[in-house]
Design a protein around this motif. Sequence first.
Motif, PDB file in Angstrom:
ATOM      1  N   LEU A   1       0.821  -1.214   0.000  1.00  0.00           N
ATOM      2  CA  LEU A   1       0.000   0.000   0.000  1.00  0.00           C
ATOM      3  C   LEU A   1       0.855   1.264   0.000  1.00  0.00           C
ATOM      4  O   LEU A   1       0.498   2.267  -0.647  1.00  0.00           O
ATOM      5  N   ARG A   2       1.986   1.210   0.702  1.00  0.00           N
ATOM      6  CA  ARG A   2       2.897   2.373   0.682  1.00  0.00           C
ATOM      7  C   ARG A   2       3.464   2.595  -0.716  1.00  0.00           C
ATOM      8  O   ARG A   2       3.524   3.742  -1.210  1.00  0.00           O
ATOM      9  N   ALA A   3       3.870   1.520  -1.387  1.00  0.00           N
ATOM     10  CA  ALA A   3       4.396   1.652  -2.749  1.00  0.00           C
ATOM     11  C   ALA A   3       3.303   2.116  -3.712  1.00  0.00           C
ATOM     12  O   ALA A   3       3.550   2.954  -4.599  1.00  0.00           O
ATOM     13  N   LEU A   4       2.095   1.609  -3.531  1.00  0.00           N
ATOM     14  CA  LEU A   4       0.986   2.018  -4.394  1.00  0.00           C
ATOM     15  C   LEU A   4       0.662   3.492  -4.221  1.00  0.00           C
ATOM     16  O   LEU A   4       0.351   4.191  -5.192  1.00  0.00           O
ATOM     17  N   SER A   5       0.756   3.977  -2.989  1.00  0.00           N
ATOM     18  CA  SER A   5       0.454   5.395  -2.759  1.00  0.00           C
ATOM     19  C   SER A   5       1.404   6.303  -3.523  1.00  0.00           C
ATOM     20  O   SER A   5       1.005   7.373  -4.006  1.00  0.00           O
ATOM     21  N   ALA A   6       2.671   5.887  -3.640  1.00  0.00           N
ATOM     22  CA  ALA A   6       3.633   6.692  -4.397  1.00  0.00           C
ATOM     23  C   ALA A   6       3.275   6.709  -5.881  1.00  0.00           C
ATOM     24  O   ALA A   6       3.384   7.749  -6.546  1.00  0.00           O
ATOM     25  N   VAL A   7       2.825   5.580  -6.415  1.00  0.00           N
ATOM     26  CA  VAL A   7       2.426   5.515  -7.819  1.00  0.00           C
ATOM     27  C   VAL A   7       1.214   6.402  -8.074  1.00  0.00           C
ATOM     28  O   VAL A   7       1.096   7.033  -9.132  1.00  0.00           O
ATOM     29  N   LEU A   8       0.323   6.493  -7.092  1.00  0.00           N
ATOM     30  CA  LEU A   8      -0.901   7.284  -7.241  1.00  0.00           C
ATOM     31  C   LEU A   8      -0.707   8.743  -6.839  1.00  0.00           C
ATOM     32  O   LEU A   8      -1.668   9.512  -6.795  1.00  0.00           O
ATOM     33  N   ASN A   9       0.544   9.112  -6.517  1.00  0.00           N
ATOM     34  CA  ASN A   9       0.877  10.505  -6.147  1.00  0.00           C
ATOM     35  C   ASN A   9       0.161  10.968  -4.882  1.00  0.00           C
ATOM     36  O   ASN A   9      -0.197  12.145  -4.745  1.00  0.00           O
ATOM     37  N   VAL A  10      -0.057  10.062  -3.966  1.00  0.00           N
ATOM     38  CA  VAL A  10      -0.604  10.415  -2.651  1.00  0.00           C
ATOM     39  C   VAL A  10       0.260   9.711  -1.596  1.00  0.00           C
ATOM     40  O   VAL A  10      -0.254   8.996  -0.731  1.00  0.00           O
ATOM     41  N   THR A  11       1.556   9.914  -1.668  1.00  0.00           N
ATOM     42  CA  THR A  11       2.517   9.165  -0.858  1.00  0.00           C
ATOM     43  C   THR A  11       2.179   9.219   0.625  1.00  0.00           C
ATOM     44  O   THR A  11       1.987  10.298   1.200  1.00  0.00           O
ATOM     45  N   LEU A  12       2.102   8.048   1.234  1.00  0.00           N
ATOM     46  CA  LEU A  12       1.797   7.959   2.659  1.00  0.00           C
ATOM     47  C   LEU A  12       2.998   8.405   3.489  1.00  0.00           C
ATOM     48  O   LEU A  12       4.146   8.199   3.080  1.00  0.00           O
ATOM     49  N   PRO A  13       2.761   8.997   4.674  1.00  0.00           N
ATOM     50  CA  PRO A  13       3.843   9.630   5.446  1.00  0.00           C
ATOM     51  C   PRO A  13       4.635   8.656   6.320  1.00  0.00           C
ATOM     52  O   PRO A  13       4.930   8.959   7.468  1.00  0.00           O
ATOM     53  N   PHE A  14       4.963   7.479   5.809  1.00  0.00           N
ATOM     54  CA  PHE A  14       5.816   6.554   6.563  1.00  0.00           C
ATOM     55  C   PHE A  14       6.523   5.633   5.573  1.00  0.00           C
ATOM     56  O   PHE A  14       5.963   5.238   4.556  1.00  0.00           O
ATOM     57  N   ASP A  15       7.769   5.332   5.888  1.00  0.00           N
ATOM     58  CA  ASP A  15       8.566   4.453   5.038  1.00  0.00           C
ATOM     59  C   ASP A  15       8.978   3.169   5.741  1.00  0.00           C
ATOM     60  O   ASP A  15       9.436   2.228   5.091  1.00  0.00           O
ATOM     61  N   THR A  16       8.847   3.146   7.064  1.00  0.00           N
ATOM     62  CA  THR A  16       9.250   1.971   7.836  1.00  0.00           C
ATOM     63  C   THR A  16       8.099   1.534   8.730  1.00  0.00           C
ATOM     64  O   THR A  16       7.160   2.307   8.989  1.00  0.00           O
ATOM     65  N   LEU A  17       8.205   0.313   9.211  1.00  0.00           N
ATOM     66  CA  LEU A  17       7.182  -0.195  10.118  1.00  0.00           C
ATOM     67  C   LEU A  17       7.152   0.617  11.405  1.00  0.00           C
ATOM     68  O   LEU A  17       6.082   0.881  11.965  1.00  0.00           O
ATOM     69  N   GLU A  18       8.323   1.025  11.870  1.00  0.00           N
ATOM     70  CA  GLU A  18       8.379   1.820  13.102  1.00  0.00           C
ATOM     71  C   GLU A  18       7.675   3.161  12.911  1.00  0.00           C
ATOM     72  O   GLU A  18       6.943   3.628  13.804  1.00  0.00           O
ATOM     73  N   ALA A  19       7.866   3.789  11.745  1.00  0.00           N
ATOM     74  CA  ALA A  19       7.209   5.071  11.482  1.00  0.00           C
ATOM     75  C   ALA A  19       5.698   4.896  11.373  1.00  0.00           C
ATOM     76  O   ALA A  19       4.923   5.735  11.855  1.00  0.00           O
ATOM     77  N   LEU A  20       5.282   3.803  10.747  1.00  0.00           N
ATOM     78  CA  LEU A  20       3.848   3.535  10.642  1.00  0.00           C
ATOM     79  C   LEU A  20       3.237   3.356  12.032  1.00  0.00           C
ATOM     80  O   LEU A  20       2.178   3.920  12.343  1.00  0.00           O
TER      81      LEU A  20
END
Length: 685
Positions: A591-610
Motif C-alpha cells: 500500500l505504501r508503494a501504491l500510494s507513491a504511484v498514485l501521487n498520494v505518498t503515505l507519510p511513513f517508510d518503515t514499520l516503526e514510522a507507521l
Amino acid sequence: MVKVTIDGIAVDVPRDTSVLQACEVAGREIPRFCYHERLSVAGNCRMCLVAVERAPKLIASCSYPVAEGMVVRTDTEVVRRARRAVMEFLLINHPLDCPICDQGGECDLQDQAFGYGADTSRYAENKRAVKDKYLGPIVKTVMTRCIQCTRCVRFATEVAGVPELGATSRGENMEIGTYVERALTSELSGNLVDICPVGALTSKPYAFTARPWELKKTDAIDVVDGLGTNIRVDARGAEVLRILPRVNDEVNEEWLSDKGRHTVDGLRRRRLDSPWVRVHGKLHKASWEEAFISLGRRLAGVAGDRIGAIAGDLCDAESLFALKELLGALGSTNLDCRQDGATYDVSRREFYTFGSGIAGIDEADALLLVGSWPRHEAPVLNARIRRRWLGGPFPVGQFGVPGAVDQTYAVTSLGETIADGWLDQAEAGFAEAFRAAKKPMVIVGAATLARPDGAAILARAWGLANEIGALTPEWNGFNVLQTAASRVAGLDMGFLPGPGGQGTAAMLAGGVEVLFLLGADEIDAAAIPPETFVVYLGHHGDRGAARADLILPGAAYVEKDGTWVNTEGRVQRGFRAIFPPGEAREDWRILRALSAVLNVTLPFDTLEALRAKLEADHPSFGRAGLPRFGMSDTTAPVAPGPLDATPLRPTPTDYYLTNPISRASPTMAECAALLGPKPALEAAE
C-alpha cells in the motif's frame, strides 16, 4: 500461610499448597509424569517422591499437602534410589523407540531417564505390546509407549469437557482409549500431544517431519479466532512446520485450538505469489510495475467517493491503518472492517469488547449467553468457562442456542428470542440466581450483531447487564465475543464508513467503481456487479481473489511483523517467522508503494514510522497490557430500530473452514469431512 523448609530453604506458602508446589517455590525441580499444573492430581507415577522429616516413608509430593514447620529433603540418597526404582519400573515395558519417536528431544521420560535411568535392565521378560488406537486426523497413537499417567484422560474430561478417553482393564493390562474406537470430537484435542509426557500421543500431521533442534522458533499471535492466543511458530528454512501454544495465563493459559494449531499446512497451498491482472476476462501473471500501472490507469479520473475498501478477518492493524490512510488520501470514506455487516456503537470501547477480560471469567459467579456458541467461536475461552463452572456454583443460561447444543457445561436454555423484560421470560430458577449474583456476566455473540436488529439487541443486552448489577465501578460484566482477529483493531482506528460513506452491503451492491478487498474472503464476491473493478490484496487464492480484476499478493500472519487486538482489547504483537513466497510482500509495504504511484505518498517508510503514526492517531495501540476497569458510565449504546422476532442463532458455519488458510488445509478438510459441519443447530430446530 505456613512456613516450610525445603533442602534448608525456608519458604512461606498458602496452606492448601502441595509439597511439590512448595518445592518449586523454593527453586527445587521435582521430576514428575502424571502431575500437571492445570489438571487434577492423580498420583499415578510416583516419580515425585521426596523425604519428609519424621514421615515413616517417602511421600508423593504432588498429592501431599504442606504443614506448618514441615522439613522436606528432595535429593537424599534414599530419594534418588527410589526415583531410580520408579524409572526402572516405567522402562520395563517401554519400547526402545527413541531414534524413531516423534517425541524425541521433547520427551519428559527421555529427559528423566538420563538422570535416573540405568544402563542395564534386570528384567528379561517379554515387553507388553498394545494395539494403537484411532483418535482421528489430529492425534497419532503408539500406545505401547503409554505409561498410564492419565493426563490425556483428565484433560479430555476436565478441560475439554468431552469425556471420550478412559482406561480399561487393570495393572499391566490397562489401556487408554475411547472404548468404542472413533475420532475425538473436541476442538482442543491437539493439546493432548502437548501434555503427553511420552511418545504415546503425537501429532499426526507433523509425524516424521522434523526434530525440535532443526527448527527456528518465533513468537506470534493466532488469528483464526478473536481470542488472540499466544503461539510459537516453528519453521525450517522457508516453511512453517508446526504451531504450538505459548503460556499466557491472562489469555489462553497454555492451550490452543485445533484450528489454530493445524491450519499450518494451509500456509503452503493455494498461495498467491505474484501479481495478476485480468485482461479480456482472464487473469494474467504480471510484474509489480505492470500491476501498479494498471491500477493507476483504472483509478485515473475516478472520484474519491467512488472508491471503497473492505477488510477481512485476519488483517493486522498496520495493514488496516495503511489502507485507511490511502483511501483517506484518495478522498474516500467508504471503509468497512465488518464483512458480516455487524452493527456496533463505536462511541465507547466497552460496547464492542470483552469488558470483563478473559481472566475475569474466573471471578464471575453467573453467566448469560446471548446468541453465542463459545465452544466453536473461541474453544480456549470456552474451556475457561467450563473450569469456572466446575469450580462451584456458576449458573449458565443462554438465549438463542438450542438446548441440544453441547457447550461442555450445563446450560439453561431460556428461549430462542429476546424481548424487553427478557429475564422475566427466563426459567425462574436461573433468573433468580442471575439476579442474586455479585459478579454476573453477559456474553453477546458476534453473529447476533450481524442481524438487522443487532444494534437493538446490543442495547438491550447492555440494559440487562446494568439492571442485574453487572456494570458497577468495581466490575464490568458486559462482553462482546468477537470472532475476527482484526475486528477490534478496525473498530478502534475507525475503519468504518465516514460521513457520507458506504458500508459493506452498499459497496458489494455496486456503490463504488473500484473496490479494494484486504483479505476479505467471507463475502459473497460473486454478487459484486461485473462493472466494479475489484482489487484483491491477500495471501490465498480464495473467494475474493476469484472475483478480482487485479491481485496483489500479500503476506500471511506468520510472514510479517504485525499487531493484533483481541476481543478484550489487548494489543499484542507477532513476529515474522518466514518470508512470504515468491513476489508476495507485506500488505502495508504494498500500500505504501501504491500510494507513491498514485501521487498520494503515505507519510511513513518503515514499520516503526507507521506504528508511531498509528499510536499518535489512536493511543490505544500504544498501551501495554490490559488494565481492567469497572463501569461508572452506564449509558446504553444507541438502539436504532425494534427487535426482530426471528430466533437468535450463532452463525452455523463449519468450525474447521472459517478462513482462507483453513480452507486450504488438507488437515482441516479431513476434520471437516469427519467431524463437521456440526448438525446440532439445524437438528434442534
